[in-house]
Design an enzyme around this catalytic site. Structure first.
Site, PDB file in Angstrom:
ATOM      1  N   GLU A  52       0.811  -1.227   0.000  1.00 17.52           N
ATOM      2  CA  GLU A  52       0.000   0.000   0.000  1.00 17.52           C
ATOM      3  C   GLU A  52       0.842   1.274   0.000  1.00 17.52           C
ATOM      4  O   GLU A  52       1.599   1.531   0.934  1.00 17.52           O
ATOM      5  CB  GLU A  52      -0.945   0.019   1.211  1.00 17.52           C
ATOM      6  CG  GLU A  52      -1.855   1.240   1.235  1.00 17.52           C
ATOM      7  CD  GLU A  52      -2.897   1.203   2.349  1.00 17.52           C
ATOM      8  OE1 GLU A  52      -3.643   2.184   2.497  1.00 17.52           O
ATOM      9  OE2 GLU A  52      -2.950   0.188   3.077  1.00 17.52           O
ATOM     10  N   LYS A 112      -8.617  -0.805   0.917  1.00 19.72           N
ATOM     11  CA  LYS A 112      -9.653  -1.298   1.819  1.00 19.72           C
ATOM     12  C   LYS A 112     -10.437  -2.346   1.050  1.00 19.72           C
ATOM     13  O   LYS A 112     -11.069  -2.055   0.034  1.00 19.72           O
ATOM     14  CB  LYS A 112     -10.584  -0.170   2.285  1.00 19.72           C
ATOM     15  CG  LYS A 112     -10.139   0.464   3.583  1.00 19.72           C
ATOM     16  CD  LYS A 112     -10.340  -0.490   4.734  1.00 19.72           C
ATOM     17  CE  LYS A 112      -9.511  -0.108   5.950  1.00 19.72           C
ATOM     18  NZ  LYS A 112      -8.151  -0.668   5.894  1.00 19.72           N
TER      19      LYS A 112
END
Length: 312
Positions: free
Chosen positions: A107, A126
Site C-alpha cells: 500500500e 480497503k
C-alpha cells in the site's frame, strides 16, 4: 570500458545459483485471542451504532520468541519477498542490536512530486480477499484462473468492502481538500492482485501549494489504518486494542533532495526486537461486519505476511 566491466559483473552475478531462503519457523501467538478479538469487534460495532464512529480499523498483534542464532534477518526477509512480492518492500536492520523492520507492504500512503506546485498521489487499500498460489501444473491452471477471477469479482461487488473503501476515500479527500486546490479520484475501487491476496484500491490525486513535509504531516496517520472520523476513532482504537502499535500502521519511505517523496503504509510487516518477532494485522469494521469473517481476514493477512515461515 567501465560499462563493459559493469555489464560483465552483472552477468556473472546472474549466473550464480542462489538457493531458496530457508523457512523461518516461529510459533506466533496473538496478544488478543480469538474470543477477545471477537468481543472487541462487537464493542466497536456498538460504538458505531451509537454514532461514535462509522468505520473502525481494529488490529491485533501476533508475537513469537526467536531463539539466539535461530534467525537470519536477511534470509527471513528474502523468504517474505519470495512468498509475498509487493511494491513497497523494505529491509532495515541494526545488527548490533539484532533488531529491525522486514516489510512487504502493498500500500502506497503518499507520493509527492514538486514542479510549480506539489503533486500528491494517495492509494488507500480497503477490501481484501485471499488468493491461492498459482499452480505449477498446466492442467490445473484453468480451474485456478476461474476461481481466482470469481474471488476478484466477489470482492469487487461486496457491499461491505465497497463501503469501507468509500469511507476512507472520503476521509482522504477531506484531508487533502484542506491543503489542496484540486482533488480528484482517478480510479475508484479497482482490484490489484498480489501473490497471496486481492486488494481493493482507490487512487486519489491532488495539487497543493504546501511543501512535501507539510503534505505528509497533514495526512498522517493513514486513514486506512484508523477509520473515520480520524480523531475520535483513534481514541476508540486505543481503548479497544489496549496497546501501542509501534511502527505498524505508520508509514515508511523517503524525502529526496529533488522535491520528491514516497511513503508506504507499514502493513504486511514483521518487527524484530529484544528476541521477539511481532506482526500486526487487522481490518476495517463497519456496522455490516461479521465478526467471524473479520477474524478470518486477520488470519489471511498474517498468512500473506509470513506464509509458511511462521506457524500461527
Amino acid at each position: 570500458a567501465w560499462v563493459h566491466g559493469q555489464t560483465q559483473r552483472v552477468r556473472e552475478a546472474l549466473d550464480v545459483d542462489v538457493p531458496d531462503p530457508e523457512p523461518l519457523h516461529v510459533q506466533m501467538r496473538p496478544l488478543m485471542d480469538r474470543a477477545t478479538y471477537l468481543d472487541a469487534i462487537r464493542t466497536a460495532q456498538q460504538l458505531i451504532a451509537q454514532g461514535e464512529s462509522y468505520e473502525i480499523c481494529l488490529t491485533n498483534e501476533f508475537q513469537g520468541l526467536i531463539a539466539p542464532g535461530q534467525m537470519s534477518a536477511r534470509q527471513a526477509y528474502l523468504r517474505m519477498r519470495q512468498n509475498n512480492p509487493a511494491p513497497f518492500g523494505a529491509f532495515i536492520w541494526d545488527s548490533s542490536n539484532q533488531s529491525g523492520i522486514l516489510s512487504c507492504s502493498p500500500e502506497r500512503f503518499q507520493r509527492t512530486r514538486v514542479d510549480s506546485e506539489t503533486e500528491i498521489e494517495m492509494k488507500p487499500i480497503k477490501g481484501t480477499s485471499r488468493r491461492e498460489p498459482r499452480p505449477f501444473l498446466s492442467n490445473e491452471y484453468d480451474e485456478w484462473r476461474e476461481e481466482d477471477e470469481r474471488r476478484k469479482q466477489e470482492l469487487l461487488s461486496s457491499v461491505k468492502e465497497r463501503a469501507e473503501n468509500l469511507m476512507i476515500v472520503d476521509l482522504i479527500r477531506h484531508d487533502l481538500n484542506t491543503i489542496s486546490h484540486s482533488v480528484r479520484v482517478e480510479r475508484l475501487m479497482h482490484i490489484e492482485s498480489f501473490a497471496r491476496v486481492h486488494q481493493m484500491v482507490t487512487t486519489v490525486r491532488a495539487r497543493s501549494c504546501a511543501g512535501v513535509v507539510e503534505c505528509l504531516a497533514h495526512c498522517f496517520p493513514p486513514g486506512s489504518m484508523t477509520g473515520a472520523p480520524k480523531t475520535r476513532t483513534t481514541q476508540i482504537i486505543s481503548q479497544l486494542e489496549n496497546r501501542r502499535r509501534g511502527v505498524y500502521s505508520g508509514v515508511l519511505g523517503y524525502f529526496s533532495t529533488h522535491g520528491r517523496s514516497d511513503w508506504a503504509v507499514v502493513i504486511r510487516t514483521a518487527v524484530v526486537a529484544d528476541g521477539r518477532m511481532s506482526v500486526g494485522t487487522g481490518g476495517a469494521l463497519t456496522i455490516l461486519s461479521e465478526p467471524k469473517a473479520e477474524w478470518a481476514e486477520v488470519e489471511t493477512k498474517l498468512h500473506a505476511t509470513m506464509a509458511d515461515s511462521v506457524s500461527p
